[in-house]
Motif scaffolding. Structure first.
Motif, short mmCIF file in Angstrom:
data_model
loop_
_atom_site.label_atom_id
_atom_site.label_comp_id
_atom_site.label_asym_id
_atom_site.label_seq_id
_atom_site.Cartn_x
_atom_site.Cartn_y
_atom_site.Cartn_z
N THR A 171 0.83 -1.31 -0.02
CA THR A 171 0.10 -0.03 0.13
C THR A 171 0.82 1.27 -0.13
O THR A 171 1.79 1.41 0.93
CB THR A 171 -1.02 0.04 1.20
OG1 THR A 171 -1.69 -1.02 1.19
CG2 THR A 171 -1.64 1.07 1.29
N THR A 172 0.82 2.05 -0.98
CA THR A 172 1.61 3.23 -1.31
C THR A 172 0.79 4.61 -1.15
O THR A 172 -0.11 4.73 -2.23
CB THR A 172 2.27 3.24 -2.57
OG1 THR A 172 3.12 1.80 -2.64
CG2 THR A 172 3.42 4.37 -2.70
N PRO A 173 1.09 5.39 -0.30
CA PRO A 173 0.15 6.84 -0.33
C PRO A 173 0.87 7.60 -1.32
O PRO A 173 2.09 7.77 -1.27
CB PRO A 173 0.97 7.23 1.07
CG PRO A 173 1.07 6.19 1.84
CD PRO A 173 1.75 5.16 1.08
N LEU A 174 0.15 8.23 -2.37
CA LEU A 174 0.67 8.43 -3.66
C LEU A 174 1.18 10.05 -3.27
O LEU A 174 2.31 10.02 -3.91
CB LEU A 174 -0.54 8.84 -4.59
CG LEU A 174 0.07 9.20 -5.89
CD1 LEU A 174 1.21 8.28 -6.56
CD2 LEU A 174 -1.22 9.32 -6.96
N ARG A 175 0.46 10.70 -2.41
CA ARG A 175 1.15 12.17 -2.39
C ARG A 175 2.31 12.20 -1.60
O ARG A 175 3.27 12.97 -2.04
CB ARG A 175 0.07 13.14 -1.32
CG ARG A 175 0.20 14.39 -1.14
CD ARG A 175 -0.51 15.12 -0.18
NE ARG A 175 -0.23 16.29 0.29
CZ ARG A 175 -0.14 17.54 -0.43
NH1 ARG A 175 -0.64 17.34 -1.57
NH2 ARG A 175 0.35 18.71 0.09
N SER A 176 2.51 11.38 -0.51
CA SER A 176 3.75 11.59 0.20
C SER A 176 5.01 11.07 -0.84
O SER A 176 6.22 11.53 -0.65
CB SER A 176 3.86 10.78 1.35
OG SER A 176 3.55 9.16 1.13
N LEU A 177 4.77 10.18 -1.73
CA LEU A 177 5.89 9.46 -2.36
C LEU A 177 5.98 10.69 -3.30
O LEU A 177 7.46 10.84 -3.64
CB LEU A 177 5.25 8.29 -3.27
CG LEU A 177 5.84 7.64 -4.39
CD1 LEU A 177 7.11 6.87 -3.82
CD2 LEU A 177 5.32 6.63 -5.27
N VAL A 178 5.40 11.34 -4.15
CA VAL A 178 5.46 12.27 -5.34
C VAL A 178 6.18 13.53 -4.56
O VAL A 178 7.18 14.02 -5.14
CB VAL A 178 4.18 12.70 -5.78
CG1 VAL A 178 4.43 13.91 -6.73
CG2 VAL A 178 3.54 11.63 -6.47
N LYS A 179 5.84 13.86 -3.20
CA LYS A 179 6.32 14.88 -2.49
C LYS A 179 7.74 14.82 -2.30
O LYS A 179 8.59 15.57 -2.26
CB LYS A 179 5.65 15.25 -1.23
CG LYS A 179 4.10 15.77 -1.45
CD LYS A 179 4.15 17.19 -2.00
CE LYS A 179 4.65 18.34 -0.96
NZ LYS A 179 4.21 19.66 -1.28
N SER A 180 8.10 13.33 -1.73
CA SER A 180 9.54 13.03 -1.53
C SER A 180 10.37 13.24 -2.65
O SER A 180 11.66 13.45 -2.93
CB SER A 180 9.67 11.78 -0.83
OG SER A 180 9.23 10.67 -1.81
N ILE A 181 9.98 12.73 -4.05
CA ILE A 181 10.62 12.84 -4.97
C ILE A 181 10.77 14.31 -5.62
O ILE A 181 12.11 14.41 -5.84
CB ILE A 181 9.85 12.22 -6.35
CG1 ILE A 181 9.60 10.53 -5.94
CG2 ILE A 181 10.52 12.06 -7.57
CD1 ILE A 181 8.87 9.90 -6.84
N VAL A 182 9.70 15.08 -5.36
CA VAL A 182 10.05 16.58 -6.00
C VAL A 182 11.28 17.52 -5.01
O VAL A 182 11.76 17.92 -5.52
CB VAL A 182 8.63 17.23 -5.73
CG1 VAL A 182 8.83 18.98 -5.88
CG2 VAL A 182 7.76 16.58 -6.93
N ALA A 183 10.95 16.90 -3.65
CA ALA A 183 12.02 17.33 -2.84
C ALA A 183 13.19 17.23 -3.05
O ALA A 183 14.41 17.99 -2.96
CB ALA A 183 11.71 17.08 -1.28
N GLN A 184 13.76 15.93 -3.66
CA GLN A 184 15.02 15.65 -3.76
C GLN A 184 15.30 15.94 -5.52
O GLN A 184 16.65 15.73 -5.89
CB GLN A 184 15.19 13.94 -3.91
CG GLN A 184 14.93 13.50 -2.29
CD GLN A 184 14.88 12.00 -2.33
OE1 GLN A 184 15.39 11.43 -3.02
NE2 GLN A 184 14.36 11.51 -0.99
N ALA A 185 14.28 16.07 -6.26
CA ALA A 185 14.81 16.53 -7.49
C ALA A 185 15.38 17.77 -7.75
O ALA A 185 15.26 18.93 -6.97
CB ALA A 185 13.33 16.55 -8.25
#
Length: 638
Positions: A483-497
């Motif tokens: 089970t993967t929360p989508l918002r937290s996953l995308v926010k973490s990727i944007v923060a590291q980009a």
């Protein structure tokens, strides 16, 4: 008709049948050694029966010599039995050795025949209405014993074949045993006078049937024309029996109903006249049938040869255009008018028949391929019959071609998939091998000037990214579903980009969660964001927006950016093919990897040009993974 004359006629008929059967077998046998040996048996039996006729005509010495050659009959039959049983894929060592000894059996049989001639193994006695009949003398015991022994050996080979074989060959051997029992019953009476039994050999009158039944038992499962002939022969026999019964009834009833003249005619004459009428009817049936067909269907010349030519030429078509061309040529040539053949839908075939142009409309229905004649109202009955027969054959050819093309497409798809697997394995191997020289280059550049080292490091990172993408794309995907929360996953990727001044907006509700592999899903967003940043980097007001909505059973994710619009040449499926990119320094595998990961999750990705943004990628992912519903936590996909 005396019994002796009846016996002579039976022997003459057997002789003629034997020669005819042998000629037919030699014509059909060609390179079939078993049928050639059977033809030899038929010839020897014909000669043996003719020996009785010669004996009856007073040429006793010649007739005795011919009959004493009877050991050659079972020798030919033994040769046939060995070749027949030992034919096919499975060869028996024992039968191979026995086949090699066949010439010695022939030599021995000739020696027995010569010895019988020299020792006077046969004689003639006055019996059967004082006509000569063959008997064995005491010296002929060896001749008779050797003949019986070879016959037993031949049937022993057949018994071995019945035990070893199956299917049609086993059924043929069983039929031969039945015919052999019939032949033994008929031939037993031949030796009665030799043992002093004064009994007329009635069974030998039916000897013509033995050879015909034997040949039919052998070839009925090999040559279909034999079954057709047997079908006609049985029909004739049945009709003659019916006539015989009718004549018997007429002979009894005609006198009682006042037809005394008919009652006084002998029954055998009535039967003979009826039989002659039956023969005449059979002889004129085919000519009359052709004449009537030409009267009813003038201009129609349809026979097996024409149908075979049509069928063979239509089978040569490799595609629909070629099939239409061949069909129009054949039908136009047959009816001597131009005929159009076209493929229509069911609705289009309901058009009005204007009678101006001859056409054959072929269409696909639920029950298969059908045809409709258009413009044939004014055509002659013969032309219509020809068109209907051709249409039926053409419809069958359409079905065959359809299946052939479907098989060809499936085979090409299989070969393409096999090629992709081989190409993927090769790419993975090359990617692994490239990493070693890249590491050596990186270590060698350590002592180079800073500017040169920086340039080398940049290119090495690019090469390493390309190698990593090749490994991901060519290797198998292992999904670890959770089970993967989508918002937290995308926010973490944007923060590291490394957005380099590009604004990024994330509009994803907290409640959206997916049953997916978070690592693979992370790779999807990294590739999409990196791809967008590459085009937005030198644009003054670069914007990136990621939003998601949820419906009943799927999550729809939209990734927008205001970069330059995608070239029309890259629209559609081409955009997601490997190495299709106009991005400077790109590997051309980013979007291909994204689609592969999305497909592995059972989702779908596409580029959309109907939004307010210049570039939009739409990702549709199932909210609940099929693998999680099955109770699996991981899944391997190629």
């Amino acid at each position: 008709m005396t019994l002796s004359l009846l016996f002579e006629v039976a022997m003459l008929v057997s002789s003629v049948c034997g020669f005819l059967v042998a000629a037919w077998l030699l014509w059909r046998a060609r390179k079939q050694g078993d049928l050639q040996a059977l033809a030899g048996f038929a010839i020897m039996m014909a000669i043996w029966c003719f020996g009785h006729v010669v004996l009856f005509q007073g040429y006793e010495r010649i007739g005795i010599y011919i009959i004493l050659a009877n050991p050659l009959m079972p020798t030919f039959f033994l040769h046939f039995a060995i070749r027949f049983v030992n034919s096919g894929a499975a060869k028996e060592v024992m039968l191979d050795r026995l086949l090699q000894a066949v010439p010695w059996f022939y030599v021995t049989s000739f020696a027995v025949v010569l010895q019988s001639w020299w020792m006077g193994a046969g004689d003639a006695i006055g019996t059967l209405d004082t006509r000569s009949f063959f008997i064995f003398t005491d010296a002929g015991t060896w001749n008779l014993a050797y003949t019986v022994l070879i016959g037993i050996l031949a049937h022993g080979v057949l018994l071995f074949g019945w035990y070893r074989h199956s299917g049609n060959k086993k059924r043929s051997i069983l039929a031969m045993f039945g015919v052999g029992a019939w032949g033994l019953l008929l031939a037993t009476s031949f030796v009665f006078p030799s043992f002093g039994i004064s009994w007329f050999p009635y069974p030998m009158l039916l000897l013509p049937t033995y050879l015909l039944l034997l040949v039919y038992a052998v070839v009925r499962y090999q040559i279909l024309s034999v079954n057709a002939f047997a079908n006609r022969a049985l029909l004739w026999v049945a009709m003659m029996l019916v006539i015989l019964c009718l004549i018997a009834v007429i002979s009894v009833v005609s006198g009682r109903v006042g037809l005394q003249a008919l009652a006084d005619v002998p029954s055998w004459q009535l039967w003979l006249y009826s039989l002659l009428m039956l023969v005449m009817s059979a002889l004129i049936y085919q000519p009359l049938n052709r004449l009537i067909s030409r009267v009813i269907y003038p201009g129609a010349v349809l026979n097996e040869t024409v149908l075979e030519v049509w069928s063979s030429q239509l089978k040569e078509a490799q595609d629909w255009t070629q099939l239409i061309g061949i069909g129009e040529r054949l039908l136009s040539s047959q009816v001597r008018q131009n005929v159009d053949i076209r493929f229509d839908s069911v609705d289009e075939t309901q058009q009005e028949d204007n009678g101006q142009t001859l056409a054959l409309s072929v269409f696909r229905s639920e029950s298969g391929w059908r045809f409709l004649l258009i413009g044939w109202n004014d055509a002659s009955p013969g032309m219509r019959l020809t068109a209907e027969v051709f249409g039926s054959l053409f419809s069958t050819s359409c079905g065959l071609l359809e299946r052939s093309l479907a098989l060809a497409v499936a085979e090409r798809k299989r070969l393409d998939e096999q090629h992709l697997v081989e190409l993927g394995s090769l790419s993975a191997a090359m990617a692994h091998e490239l990493r070693n020289p890249l590491n050596i280059i990186a270590m060698a550049a350590y002592d180079s000037p800073p500017e040169t080292r920086q340039h080398i490091q940049t290119q090495l990172k690019r090469a390493d990214r390309l190698v990593s993408d090749m490994l991901v794309y060519s290797g198998g995907l292992t999904l670890q579903i959770s089970t993967t929360p989508l918002r937290s996953l995308v926010k973490s990727i944007v923060a590291q980009a490394q957005l380099e001044g590009i604004s990024c907006e994330v509009n994803i509700p907290e409640s959206i969660a997916l049953e997916a592999d978070p690592q693979r899903l992370q790779q999807v967003f990294i590739n999409l964001i990196d791809n967008a940043v590459a085009f937005l980097r030198n644009q003054p007001d670069g914007k990136l927006c990621i939003e998601a909505t949820m419906n009943a059973d799927a999550v729809v994710i939209l990734v927008h950016n205001n970069g330059p619009e995608i070239d029309d040449s890259l629209q559609g499926e081409v955009l997601f093919q490997p190495f299709m990119t106009k991005r400077a320094g790109g590997s051309g595998l980013g979007l291909a990897i994204v689609r592969r990961i999305i497909d592995a999750h059972g989702g779908h990705i596409q580029h959309r040009a109907d939004t307010a943004w210049p570039v939009t990628f739409e990702l549709i992912l199932p909210q609940h993974s099929a693998y999680s519903r099955l109770g699996n936590t991981s899944h391997d996909t190629k």
